[in-house]
Design an enzyme around this catalytic site. Sequence first.
Site, PDB file in Angstrom:
ATOM      1  N   HIS A   1     -46.288  11.528 -17.519  1.00  0.00           N
ATOM      2  CA  HIS A   1     -46.945  10.376 -16.400  1.00  0.00           C
ATOM      3  C   HIS A   1     -48.407   9.852 -16.841  1.00  0.00           C
ATOM      4  O   HIS A   1     -48.684  10.799 -16.562  1.00  0.00           O
ATOM      5  CB  HIS A   1     -46.696  10.907 -15.207  1.00  0.00           C
ATOM      6  CG  HIS A   1     -44.887  10.487 -14.528  1.00  0.00           C
ATOM      7  ND1 HIS A   1     -44.060  11.518 -15.213  1.00  0.00           N
ATOM      8  CD2 HIS A   1     -44.278   9.813 -14.013  1.00  0.00           C
ATOM      9  CE1 HIS A   1     -42.546  11.441 -14.906  1.00  0.00           C
ATOM     10  NE2 HIS A   1     -42.491   9.972 -14.029  1.00  0.00           N
TER      11      HIS A   1
ATOM     12  N   LYS B   1     -41.923   4.951  -2.015  1.00  0.00           N
ATOM     13  CA  LYS B   1     -42.606   2.884  -2.450  1.00  0.00           C
ATOM     14  C   LYS B   1     -41.421   2.245  -2.049  1.00  0.00           C
ATOM     15  O   LYS B   1     -42.196   0.926  -1.112  1.00  0.00           O
ATOM     16  CB  LYS B   1     -42.866   3.271  -4.328  1.00  0.00           C
ATOM     17  CG  LYS B   1     -43.062   1.111  -4.208  1.00  0.00           C
ATOM     18  CD  LYS B   1     -43.439   1.413  -5.432  1.00  0.00           C
ATOM     19  CE  LYS B   1     -42.401   0.736  -7.063  1.00  0.00           C
ATOM     20  NZ  LYS B   1     -41.935  -0.196  -6.749  1.00  0.00           N
TER      21      LYS B   1
END
Length: 964
Positions: A172, A600
């Site tokens: 990531h 999110k």
Amino acid sequence: MATRSLEKLASIDAQLRALVPGKVSEDDKLVEYDALLLDRFLDILQDLHGEDLKETVQECYELSAEYEGKHDPKKLEELGNVLTSLDPGDSIVIAKAFSHMLNLANLAEEVQIAYRRRQKLKRGDFADENNATTESDIEETFKKLVGDLKKSPQEVFDALKNQTVDLVLTAHPTQSVRRSLLQKHGRIRDCLAQLYAKDITPDDKQELDEALQREIQAAFRTDEIRRTAPTPQDEMRAGMSYFHETIWKGVPKFLRRVDTALKNIGINERLPYNAPLIQFSSWMGGDRDGNPRVTLEVTRDVCLLARMMAANLYYSQIEELMFELSMWRCNDDLRIRAAELYRSSRRDTKHYIEFWKTIPPSEPYRVILGDVRDKLYQTRERTRQMLAHGISDIPEDATYNNVEQFLEPLELCYRSLCECGDRPIADGSLLDFLRQVSTFGLSFVRLDIRQESDRHTDVLDAITQHLEIGSYREWSEERRQEWLLSELSGKRPLFGPDLPRTEEIADVLDTLHVIAELPSDCFGAYIISMATAPSDVLAVELLQRECHVKQPLRVVPLFEKLDDLESASAAVARLFSIEWYRNRINGKQEVMVGYSDSGKDAGRFSAAWQLYKAQEELIKVAKEHGVKLTMFHGRGGTVGRGGGPTHLAILSQPPDTIQGSLRVTVQGEVIEQSFGEEHLCFRTLQRFTAATLEHGMHPPVSPKPEWRALMDEIAVIATEKYRSIVFKEPRFVEYSALATPELEYGRMNIGSRPSKRKPSGGIESLRAIPWIFAWTQTRFHLPVWLGFGAAFKYAIDKDIKNLRMFHEMYNEWPFFRVTIDLVEMVFAKGNPGIAALYDKLLVSEDLLPFGELLRSNYEETRSLLLQIAGHKDLLEGDPYLKQRLRLRDSYITTLNLLQAYTLKRIRDPNYHVTLRPHISKDYMESKSAAELVQLNPTSEYAPGLEDTLILTMKGIAAGLQNTG
């Protein structure tokens, strides 16, 4: 010259000592370490760039410190005037200097943590409350379980033997520091630690100080900016460097400490070498979710490279074992094997440095290990040839093809030593080696494959349309399951070479063919991201069969969005009710839950609660069907993506959801924080092992029914508030893009994958990492706290008694306490005044009231959070963390202002500033400013602006100790 004379400026050293709280404990050397590194750096800065530039750095620091002390906006204005008057070259040097100082502050902190840890162990002090948020020691946990919780030593031993923690390293894009700098930082850390050793001589001290200055200067003179984006192979090599540097040696060292801790509670038996206590996996080169750069060639190369590295490490150690096992006594089995090998030996092995002649039969262990060495050499060379050319002239039967072949002669040596009375020798380097082989195997790490569920749907839709039986994509879930199970129960091939293939379809099928081609121990799980239904899992099972994967990978659904988490247990229950599937999984299932996208999608509060409930429900379903369920936690480094102290995160999970089996991602900058140094690696392995054991043997309390009811009620409010702003407020997308460096994130080149899943689109298509990153940079942290305030205010306004219930939940329920404490920590890192400055400089006038509304929400949430926790001030219960954050604030503020003004100059071509003469002696008037962009010749902006911006991003990330 700087605008104020040097005499009027306090030194950074003095400012530090005035700013930070008093000594937190007798073990507190943080300010001392920090000041030493800064003194050395400022001397270097003056030597390289002159006294005027050093004065400017000190002036910026003083203004930042004055602002942080009183939050006087005038100080920000003064600081802004200093920074905007810098020419491009000076801006780069100032940004680089403050970024470097923050990296040095991090190193001082790491050395301080290690020092405190050593002092604590020397005292035998396992009950230091100040360490509660960061430490979890294996011996401390054993003593707690046996002494306080009355577990028997044998119960602890049995639980440990059956426990597995699988740490999954991912690429990531959150590691903003280059590997070149990470290595230099490691050497600085070593020098600092050695300088404060008690037995150091004056000559040693002088030489270490010189080495320290050399490394600080080398780090400062190294370009911090990646000039090209890393490839997936680059990411894999970077990840593997941690195995080579720390993890490889750290695992046997840690397991030896486990043996010692067991002995101290009365277990006179070592942990079996093949106990799967710690395992490692990777996504580097296997994670295809939204990353078109991860191709079948990448996956193949990554697997072969890892196998070659493993063989090389084993090979490098086998001669050490040959030196150690020089004895002649052995049991009959080993003597017979050695004699057979000696008779079949046909040549001297002249390509070896040691033991290059035929080993005599009077050294039977060396004969056995010599054969192991031969096969390791051939294994390495065959893999090297396969990697370079795709073929090899070394026959496969001359190499090790599976780990059982490799372990067998080593086990033979171990048994023989024990039977001949040489157990102490067997339990030395040979046991360590056996544990390494058992942990890392021939593949070093197992590679997970991750792909979006829609991509599998594309393949199956192409197949059904080619077969002229309809469109799989348009079928209902029931119709899909019926067809998939029918095909899984049959034997006919579904497609041939005439299947029409788009690039995306070919990628899915080619990946599965690579899995079929390579050794099965190269791979771990097949992760389906954005999973929603049972057909997502059955689809991958069918595709594996069609692509002739002989040992199919276990298929792991990843539930990420709020709605998917809510329906996860129903989807898994349906899978478990299918006879074919139950036979396939053999009583074991793995499910992954995603912290990033759920946060999110719904905000941190609602996501955290839904993740908690989803795990409870999944475990309940698994128990009903007699299935052993392993939860795989997709946690990021930031709180907004599920991050936080390791052992607290584990101990706050619902009861019975770990049960001695845990997988968790270790992402980006967290890899460096966890494995960057030997002591960090050791500490990481301790924390995961100890917390997993404690959770299994002493589960946390379950929430009371009234707590659940309240959480369910306020989670709805939190989600509504979050979505009303992030997804429904028409001004938000534009405001977010203007008020943060969201659009500029991709320029950092810190990952191989794009920042958006789709090139167009708003917040929905933006990946979770840049989403968190953008708000972290401005120190507003909106994705973390948005929704909390509305939820708490609703509950308290509805009934003031709910405040008392919140206090009860905070004091008695680990999950709730950890959730609140982590958000409190984020508020301690936040600064709405800085966010307001970004608005003032970057946001259009019609959006300014919206920004003010959000900051009002921030302050209200902060106040409510303190009420819930029963605190007067942020972090009042953690003086160490409070001290560390205060040390960083003044550096970060300077970088924030430099970033905001640089963004202004980049985005507004009509924004002009008056530049003063160049002050750094590195660039004289005879040299044009154009030389400053030689490292960045393709920048579309004015000289120096892009580099300054990227340096501020990296510095702020270093200061806040996370990116996204």
